[in-house]
Design a protein around this motif. Structure first.
Motif, mmCIF file in Angstrom:
data_model
loop_
_atom_site.group_PDB
_atom_site.id
_atom_site.type_symbol
_atom_site.label_atom_id
_atom_site.label_comp_id
_atom_site.label_asym_id
_atom_site.label_seq_id
_atom_site.Cartn_x
_atom_site.Cartn_y
_atom_site.Cartn_z
ATOM 1 N N ASP A 162 -3.159 10.868 -10.045
ATOM 2 C CA ASP A 162 -1.844 10.750 -9.388
ATOM 3 C C ASP A 162 -0.965 9.822 -10.214
ATOM 4 O O ASP A 162 -1.483 8.930 -10.885
ATOM 5 N N TYR B 120 0.846 -1.199 0.000
ATOM 6 C CA TYR B 120 0.000 0.000 0.000
ATOM 7 C C TYR B 120 0.877 1.244 0.000
ATOM 8 O O TYR B 120 1.976 1.235 0.571
ATOM 9 N N THR B 121 0.381 2.322 -0.620
ATOM 10 C CA THR B 121 1.064 3.603 -0.471
ATOM 11 C C THR B 121 0.415 4.278 0.747
ATOM 12 O O THR B 121 -0.737 3.964 1.079
ATOM 13 N N GLU B 122 1.145 5.201 1.368
ATOM 14 C CA GLU B 122 0.626 5.925 2.548
ATOM 15 C C GLU B 122 -0.745 6.520 2.218
ATOM 16 O O GLU B 122 -1.676 6.476 3.020
ATOM 17 N N HIS B 123 -0.806 7.044 1.027
ATOM 18 C CA HIS B 123 -1.960 7.745 0.522
ATOM 19 C C HIS B 123 -3.236 6.880 0.525
ATOM 20 O O HIS B 123 -4.339 7.351 0.750
ATOM 21 N N GLU B 124 -3.043 5.575 0.285
ATOM 22 C CA GLU B 124 -4.201 4.678 0.191
ATOM 23 C C GLU B 124 -4.713 4.224 1.554
ATOM 24 O O GLU B 124 -5.809 3.682 1.661
ATOM 25 N N GLU C 118 -6.111 4.296 5.452
ATOM 26 C CA GLU C 118 -7.034 5.132 6.221
ATOM 27 C C GLU C 118 -6.604 5.069 7.683
ATOM 28 O O GLU C 118 -6.580 3.975 8.262
#
Ligand code: MSP
Length: 641
Positions: free
Chosen positions: A197, A135-139, A141
């Protein structure tokens, strides 16, 4: 004119859980669409199957104490066996553990590698073991995987990567220039938003040291391929890519159906993989929402997973197929409840359709001696209702709606037509016409119009309720050899054959009395007490494994030295000996001739030196066994269901 073939796929389902309502729904949608496209005389191909590699499967096998091979065979079998029970006519069932699939995965990996779009690199990232992906940080929660609500682990390893980023611009362009590539549009927008992105390259391998249950990379067998790279290729491997006849015929028309949970792999990974492999991309990705149960997500821990087999056993297959297609707006979430299902069955099926059908046929039997009425020339046109025009409008609305996955709308338009016919009965009041001999021609015309309308309804409901459609046609005296299930020319009002004798009237969908479920009655019970189940709940499948038979006791004898048990010689189609712990409550001479219930497929066991081939069932009341018997004599060996 030759028409385009139609190729539709469902996701291949993970074998780490047994099939539930959600899986059944997707497979049903695929079947309904195929039947619809067959009505348009297109050649159809429906593909479904199971996704069997990966960590999750290994873990699920372990949890059940099985090796992965036996485990995947068993669960895949559950998915495969569900299909005929749902009346889903798939053309193939692909499993990712089959050699034909693994060969294609290796072929495609090698091809992309040779083209320079797969490279080796060290990577450090946040890995969710539940999803089997980084996972990217962005994804995340709140720092957690949105699906599993657990914090991913930071891991560093060398792996192979697919240059997905290289195809980002191409993909944006493709999605934008093909407005219905991903549909409904909310999901297209979601993919486009995601593509705003920069795309990262996709890690497509797992070291064998961590995961063995996968397909080895053809260019480095220390690694196996990532489950999505493996799974997505099923859509072409099953067709015999690259040169198979089926591939050449059907792939150019490929459409996928998935739910929103797997939008990203299908909307992003898959088209870029196809592009890199030099395979034309699919035509459409059709995305539906989620079935929730009483507003919450179906999940094992909430114990609200709906078993489609239990449902069809309780309510009938066609009623369930109808409900699922009528209730969910394709693309949006829907809520499942048995109460809503019963309400739909009673209003739409028993009331609207069922009553129209039985009223029409009962009157035909009564007034025309059970034969399709003969009508005077022109009488039907004059019968005061433009049924034929209404039918044509319905067919065109239905066709348009079905072609755009608007199943609810398609069924609504059929039901509008059904209700126009119900009104037609009320307005023309055939029972009044029957009292006037001078109105005989008009009466014949009214009933013929109704039968003709019902013939059209039977064809339109066919994709959703194939069994009901056939039953209706039989009862309308239609010739089963004729091709009724074709949309071309369906609107012509000349299908029924005057003079044909009709079978006895039946009720298509009896009304269902809604009984409160155990949980609800517990709430309503005056003392708040519900009957507690004695043992944990089991799946129907386990119960179905039990072979219960009726057996007649031929002889009962005491066993020397045994105080509690008797040896019974029984006839259950064949002779057997059964040892039963009833000696302290029954005299041998009182048992002879009794018909008992026997668990017949229990492993034989020696009890007090006698081999017992089955077990007698008894109710145990205060410690006293009371032998179960039958209400009236039945043939020995009769099965108890
Ligand atoms: N193995 C992957 C798919 C690989 S396809 C190349 C997978 N399997 S799954 O068993 O989890 O199946 C997911 C699919 O099952 C959903 O996309 C949907 O088709 C169906 N559904 C599972 N749960 C569902 C609901 N609650 N509601 C509706 N459909 C759902 O993902």
């Amino acid at each position: 004119m030759t028409r385009n073939p139609f190729y539709i796929t469902t996701p291949i389902y993970y074998v780490n859980a047994r099939p539930h309502l959600g899986h059944a729904y997707t497979s049903l949608v695929a079947d309904v669409l195929c039947r619809f496209h067959q009505m348009k005389r297109q050649e159809t191909f429906l593909l479904t199957g199971t996704d069997e590699h990966g960590d999750k499967v290994v873990q699920a096998a372990k949890a059940e104490g099985e090796n992965p091979r036996t485990y995947v065979d068993r669960i895949s079998g559950l998915f495969r066996d569900l299909l005929p029970r749902l009346n889903v006519r798939n053309n193939d069932f692909i499993r990712t553990t089959e050699p034909r699939h693994m060969a294609v995965v290796k072929h495609v990996l090698q091809k992309i590698y040779d083209r320079g779009d797969i490279y080796f690199s060290e990577y450090e990232g946040l890995y969710c073991f539940g999803c089997e992906r980084f996972y990217t940080e962005h994804e995340l929660e709140d720092g957690k995987c949105p699906d599993h609500e657990t914090e991913p682990e930071r891991i560093k390893e060398a792996n192979y990567f697919f240059k997905m980023s290289k195809y980002q611009e191409w993909l944006i362009d493709h999605v934008q220039s093909h407005p219905d590539f991903i549909r409904p549009s909310r999901y297209r927008n979601e993919v486009l938003a995601f593509l705003k992105d920069p795309l990262e390259d996709l890690c497509i391998s797992r070291p064998k040291s961590r995961l063995e249950w996968g397909i080895p990379l053809p260019f480095d067998d220390r690694f196996v391929t990532y489950v999505w790279f493996d799974a997505l290729l099923n859509y072409v491997s099953a067709l015999g890519y690259p040169t198979g006849e089926r591939f050449l015929k059907f792939w150019p028309h490929a459409q996928h159906i998935v739910a929103k949970d797997i939008l990203k792999p299908h909307g992003i990974y898959w088209p870029t993989m196809l592009k890199a492999a030099g395979i034309p991309v699919y035509q459409h990705l059709n995305v539906h929402g989620y079935w929730n149960v009483d507003k919450s997500k179906m999940s094992k821990s909430l114990k609200n997973v709906v078993d489609p087999l239990v449902l069809i056993q309780s309510y009938g297959l066609d009623a369930c197929r109808y409900f699922l297609m009528r209730e969910m707006v394709f693309g949006l979430d829907a809520s499942f409840s048995e109460e809503a299902l019963v309400a739909r069955i009673n209003s739409d099926l028993a009331n609207d359709l069922g009553n129209l059908f039985s009223r029409t046929l009962t009157m035909t039997h009564k007034y025309f001696k059970g034969r399709v009425p003969e009508t005077a020339p022109g009488a039907r046109d004059k019968a005061g209702f433009h049924l034929e025009k209404a039918a044509r409008e319905t067919i065109s609305e239905f066709e348009q709606a079905m072609a755009s996955f608007a199943f609810r709308k398609a069924l609504e338009s059929v039901w509008e037509f059904i209700n126009q016919m119900n009104k037609y009965i009320d307005v023309t009041a055939p029972w009044m016409l029957a009292k006037e001999p001078s109105q005989r021609d008009l009466l014949a015309a009214v009933l013929s119009n109704l039968m003709e309308g019902l013939a059209i309804v039977s064809a339109l409901i066919y994709p959703v309720m194939p069994d009901t459609a056939r039953t209706m046609q039989k009862h309308l005296g239609l010739d089963p050899r004729e091709r009724f299930f074709e949309l071309d020319g369906l609107g012509s009002f000349s299908r029924i054959r005057p003079g044909t004798p009709l079978p006895k009237v039946i009720s298509l969908f009896p009304r269902i009395e809604w009984k409160k479920t155990r949980a609800e009655s517990a709430e309503a019970a005056p003392h708040g007490e519900a009957l507690k189940p004695v043992k944990p709940e089991i799946d129907l499948e386990i119960l179905q494994k039990l072979d219960l038979r009726i057996a007649t006791i031929l002889k009962a004898e005491a066993i020397p030295g045994a105080k509690k048990v008797l040896a019974l010689e029984v006839d259950m189609g064949e002779k057997r000996t059964v040892v039963a712990g009833i000696a302290q409550h029954y005299r041998p001479q009182d048992l002879t001739g009794k018909q008992i219930v026997l668990a017949a497929n229990l492993k034989p066991a020696k009890i007090m030196g006698v081999l017992s081939q089955g077990m007698l069932l008894a109710a145990v009341d205060g410690g006293k066994p009371v032998v179960l018997t039958v209400d009236q004599p039945v043939k020995p060996g009769t099965s108890v269901t």
